[in-house]
Scaffold this active site. Sequence first.
Site, PDB file in Angstrom:
ATOM      1  CB  CYS A   2      35.264  47.756  41.907  1.00  9.25           C
ATOM      2  SG  CYS A   2      34.395  46.479  42.756  1.00  9.25           S
ATOM      3  CD  GLU A  15      42.343  48.927  40.686  1.00  5.49           C
ATOM      4  OE1 GLU A  15      41.791  48.672  39.802  1.00  5.49           O
ATOM      5  OE2 GLU A  15      41.715  48.839  41.774  1.00  5.49           O
TER       6      GLU A  15
END
Length: 339
Positions: A182, A258
């Site tokens: 990630c 995000e």
Amino acid sequence: MLTSLRTVIRNRPLPVVFSQNPTQTTLVTACRAFAGVSRDTQSVIEGVRNSAPRFPTRPVLSRQRPERYDVASREALHTRSSFNMVSSTTMDGSSPELVWNGAGMSQEDFMLKDECIVVDEADNITGHDNKKNCHRFVHGQETGVLHRAFSVFLFNESGELLLQQRAADKITFPSVWTNTCCSHPLHGYSPSEVDTPEQVADGSVPGVKAAAVRKLLQELGIPPEQVPVANFKFLTRLHYCAPDSDTYGPGAEWGEHEVDYILFIQTKVDVKPNPEEVGDFKYVNLDELQRMMNPASGLKWSPWFHIIVEKFLTDWWKDLSCTLSTDTFVDVNTIHRVL
């Protein structure tokens, strides 16, 4: 004498030597490219370079990182996992192409160097900002700065998912378990990691996929040839916001906010984890993952992974072949919001 030197330089491509001081960069470049000029000319250049103003040292973030690795281990790590800076330019103003380089850099360095792609809630690009600013939950930006991210789910040939435990040295969410990789697509590098609206709409997202290849190498040591960009499947986007309260307590000043691009890939890879990024890794099947995520296990998990598991992962994983080979689960138009 300097006028004639500039004339020659202006018409010839030069290798760039990067420095915090752009004046020094230009002059060192000239000296290295034209070592054959007279000693008088070199002396003039050296004098100007030494008198050029120096940039201040970059600030260090407040969260200190334990020094767990000796110098030899750190040098071996950087030799294995870093990218090379490859650049060429001419003095007529054309810009060099930059390839991301993590050699010799700490987590704090990455926070200041890496420029995230800043977006609005519709995932329209509005600019870019460094990783530190994007992840600070402070007065004036209580939920940080919304930016693009990606989450890779890499499966082996048996259909097992590769998990990683984030290193204890990570600034945000240290030591938690999560999906394979990630991170963030970045502004300003080649190949470009900035996807256009058209590339998002058609599901190709070459920028996000290029960023995934870059980080799989940097974090897990997976060679790019084992994870070709063409083999990634972009499924959908997730908009979430999560302060890192486990690490920093109530009112945490760090967190994630995000628009997360979810990527699947199935392939055989060689894993050589970077200890400054990854504390542990493990392949699991769905039943094993469910046991690991039982609160009784005592394991901690990233908030984005929790959301993806609860909302999507079971359906996608149960028919992995369908997920990877068809568009049954592809949704490029929706941004799933969990706030």
